[in-house]
Write a protein that holds these residues in place. Structure first.
Motif, PDB file in Angstrom:
ATOM      1  N   PHE A   1       3.276  -0.456   0.912  1.00 14.25           N
ATOM      2  CA  PHE A   1       3.125  -1.853   0.521  1.00 14.25           C
ATOM      3  C   PHE A   1       2.026  -2.049  -0.518  1.00 14.25           C
ATOM      4  O   PHE A   1       1.848  -3.143  -1.029  1.00 14.25           O
ATOM      5  CB  PHE A   1       2.871  -2.709   1.764  1.00 14.25           C
ATOM      6  CG  PHE A   1       4.019  -2.616   2.743  1.00 14.25           C
ATOM      7  CD1 PHE A   1       5.113  -3.441   2.624  1.00 14.25           C
ATOM      8  CD2 PHE A   1       4.010  -1.658   3.751  1.00 14.25           C
ATOM      9  CE1 PHE A   1       6.179  -3.345   3.501  1.00 14.25           C
ATOM     10  CE2 PHE A   1       5.077  -1.558   4.636  1.00 14.25           C
ATOM     11  CZ  PHE A   1       6.160  -2.390   4.506  1.00 14.25           C
ATOM     12  N   SER A   2       1.295  -0.976  -0.809  1.00 17.77           N
ATOM     13  CA  SER A   2       0.258  -0.968  -1.843  1.00 17.77           C
ATOM     14  C   SER A   2       0.121   0.478  -2.318  1.00 17.77           C
ATOM     15  O   SER A   2       0.652   1.406  -1.694  1.00 17.77           O
ATOM     16  CB  SER A   2      -1.079  -1.458  -1.280  1.00 17.77           C
ATOM     17  OG  SER A   2      -1.568  -0.538  -0.311  1.00 17.77           O
ATOM     18  N   PHE A   3      -0.620   0.679  -3.415  1.00 19.39           N
ATOM     19  CA  PHE A   3      -0.846   2.042  -3.887  1.00 19.39           C
ATOM     20  C   PHE A   3      -1.566   2.878  -2.835  1.00 19.39           C
ATOM     21  O   PHE A   3      -1.210   4.027  -2.586  1.00 19.39           O
ATOM     22  CB  PHE A   3      -1.666   2.057  -5.180  1.00 19.39           C
ATOM     23  CG  PHE A   3      -0.834   1.947  -6.427  1.00 19.39           C
ATOM     24  CD1 PHE A   3       0.176   2.840  -6.711  1.00 19.39           C
ATOM     25  CD2 PHE A   3      -1.086   0.931  -7.329  1.00 19.39           C
ATOM     26  CE1 PHE A   3       0.938   2.736  -7.859  1.00 19.39           C
ATOM     27  CE2 PHE A   3      -0.335   0.819  -8.489  1.00 19.39           C
ATOM     28  CZ  PHE A   3       0.683   1.713  -8.749  1.00 19.39           C
ATOM     29  N   SER A   4      -2.576   2.312  -2.199  1.00 18.81           N
ATOM     30  CA  SER A   4      -3.330   3.086  -1.211  1.00 18.81           C
ATOM     31  C   SER A   4      -2.473   3.395   0.011  1.00 18.81           C
ATOM     32  O   SER A   4      -2.548   4.489   0.573  1.00 18.81           O
ATOM     33  CB  SER A   4      -4.630   2.375  -0.815  1.00 18.81           C
ATOM     34  OG  SER A   4      -4.362   1.132  -0.222  1.00 18.81           O
ATOM     35  N   ASP A   5      -1.638   2.464   0.412  1.00 24.51           N
ATOM     36  CA  ASP A   5      -0.709   2.679   1.515  1.00 24.51           C
ATOM     37  C   ASP A   5       0.270   3.802   1.165  1.00 24.51           C
ATOM     38  O   ASP A   5       0.525   4.703   1.976  1.00 24.51           O
ATOM     39  CB  ASP A   5       0.031   1.368   1.785  1.00 24.51           C
ATOM     40  CG  ASP A   5       0.891   1.389   3.024  1.00 24.51           C
ATOM     41  OD1 ASP A   5       0.501   2.039   4.012  1.00 24.51           O
ATOM     42  OD2 ASP A   5       1.946   0.728   3.004  1.00 24.51           O
ATOM     43  N   LEU A   6       0.802   3.752  -0.045  1.00 25.42           N
ATOM     44  CA  LEU A   6       1.721   4.801  -0.499  1.00 25.42           C
ATOM     45  C   LEU A   6       1.013   6.143  -0.579  1.00 25.42           C
ATOM     46  O   LEU A   6       1.558   7.166  -0.161  1.00 25.42           O
ATOM     47  CB  LEU A   6       2.330   4.444  -1.852  1.00 25.42           C
ATOM     48  CG  LEU A   6       3.300   5.472  -2.431  1.00 25.42           C
ATOM     49  CD1 LEU A   6       4.505   5.671  -1.520  1.00 25.42           C
ATOM     50  CD2 LEU A   6       3.741   5.056  -3.819  1.00 25.42           C
ATOM     51  N   GLU A   7      -0.210   6.150  -1.096  1.00 20.42           N
ATOM     52  CA  GLU A   7      -0.972   7.400  -1.193  1.00 20.42           C
ATOM     53  C   GLU A   7      -1.140   8.040   0.180  1.00 20.42           C
ATOM     54  O   GLU A   7      -0.939   9.250   0.331  1.00 20.42           O
ATOM     55  CB  GLU A   7      -2.335   7.143  -1.824  1.00 20.42           C
ATOM     56  CG  GLU A   7      -3.168   8.406  -1.955  1.00 20.42           C
ATOM     57  CD  GLU A   7      -4.544   8.161  -2.543  1.00 20.42           C
ATOM     58  OE1 GLU A   7      -5.147   9.144  -2.998  1.00 20.42           O
ATOM     59  OE2 GLU A   7      -5.013   7.011  -2.538  1.00 20.42           O
ATOM     60  N   ASP A   8      -1.484   7.246   1.187  1.00 21.76           N
ATOM     61  CA  ASP A   8      -1.635   7.778   2.540  1.00 21.76           C
ATOM     62  C   ASP A   8      -0.319   8.378   3.043  1.00 21.76           C
ATOM     63  O   ASP A   8      -0.292   9.469   3.610  1.00 21.76           O
ATOM     64  CB  ASP A   8      -2.098   6.685   3.503  1.00 21.76           C
ATOM     65  CG  ASP A   8      -3.519   6.225   3.242  1.00 21.76           C
ATOM     66  OD1 ASP A   8      -4.280   6.959   2.557  1.00 21.76           O
ATOM     67  OD2 ASP A   8      -3.878   5.127   3.720  1.00 21.76           O
ATOM     68  N   ALA A   9       0.774   7.667   2.826  1.00 17.06           N
ATOM     69  CA  ALA A   9       2.084   8.147   3.290  1.00 17.06           C
ATOM     70  C   ALA A   9       2.495   9.424   2.574  1.00 17.06           C
ATOM     71  O   ALA A   9       3.016  10.358   3.193  1.00 17.06           O
ATOM     72  CB  ALA A   9       3.135   7.052   3.096  1.00 17.06           C
ATOM     73  N   ILE A  10       2.230   9.494   1.263  1.00 14.45           N
ATOM     74  CA  ILE A  10       2.574  10.694   0.489  1.00 14.45           C
ATOM     75  C   ILE A  10       1.693  11.868   0.922  1.00 14.45           C
ATOM     76  O   ILE A  10       2.174  12.991   1.066  1.00 14.45           O
ATOM     77  CB  ILE A  10       2.454  10.421  -1.029  1.00 14.45           C
ATOM     78  CG1 ILE A  10       3.562   9.468  -1.484  1.00 14.45           C
ATOM     79  CG2 ILE A  10       2.485  11.715  -1.836  1.00 14.45           C
ATOM     80  CD1 ILE A  10       4.970  10.013  -1.407  1.00 14.45           C
ATOM     81  N   GLN A  11       0.412  11.609   1.141  1.00 12.68           N
ATOM     82  CA  GLN A  11      -0.492  12.671   1.599  1.00 12.68           C
ATOM     83  C   GLN A  11      -0.023  13.223   2.940  1.00 12.68           C
ATOM     84  O   GLN A  11      -0.069  14.438   3.174  1.00 12.68           O
ATOM     85  CB  GLN A  11      -1.936  12.162   1.700  1.00 12.68           C
ATOM     86  CG  GLN A  11      -2.583  11.885   0.371  1.00 12.68           C
ATOM     87  CD  GLN A  11      -2.830  13.152  -0.437  1.00 12.68           C
ATOM     88  OE1 GLN A  11      -2.703  14.274   0.024  1.00 12.68           O
ATOM     89  NE2 GLN A  11      -3.199  12.962  -1.686  1.00 12.68           N
TER      90      GLN A  11
END
Length: 93
Positions: free
Chosen positions: A76-86
């Protein structure tokens, strides 16, 4: 192993949830590291169609056998996506 159906489900879930981004992890086996493609929700339908036409059921690029989608997630945000991708990358290691 992830399949094209799994990727389609990710897009469908992201659309239904109102996610802002989908990240797709692509591995080129001739390179050292994977790349991450970030798709904005305004492009979800177009990119879903693209992936369905460009990749086979095993998420291998149709024209280039050494390129494969190895993970994906939405956020839902770049940081949210970053966590999911990590998280996805850690699972792959």
């Amino acid at each position: 192993m992830l399949t094209l159906n799994d990727l389609n489900n990710c897009f469908d879930e992201a659309i239904q949830a109102g996610a802002e981004y989908i990240g797709v992890i692509v591995k080129n086996y001739e390179h050292k590291r994977e790349e991450i493609i970030i798709n904005h929700r305004d492009n979800f339908t177009f990119k879903k169609d693209y992936y369905n036409n460009a990749y086979n059921q095993d998420l291998q690029l149709n024209r280039v056998s050494h390129i494969r989608i190895i993970g994906f997630a939405y956020g839902f945000s770049f940081s949210d996506l970053e966590d999911a991708i990590q998280d996805q990358i850690r699972e792959l290691s």
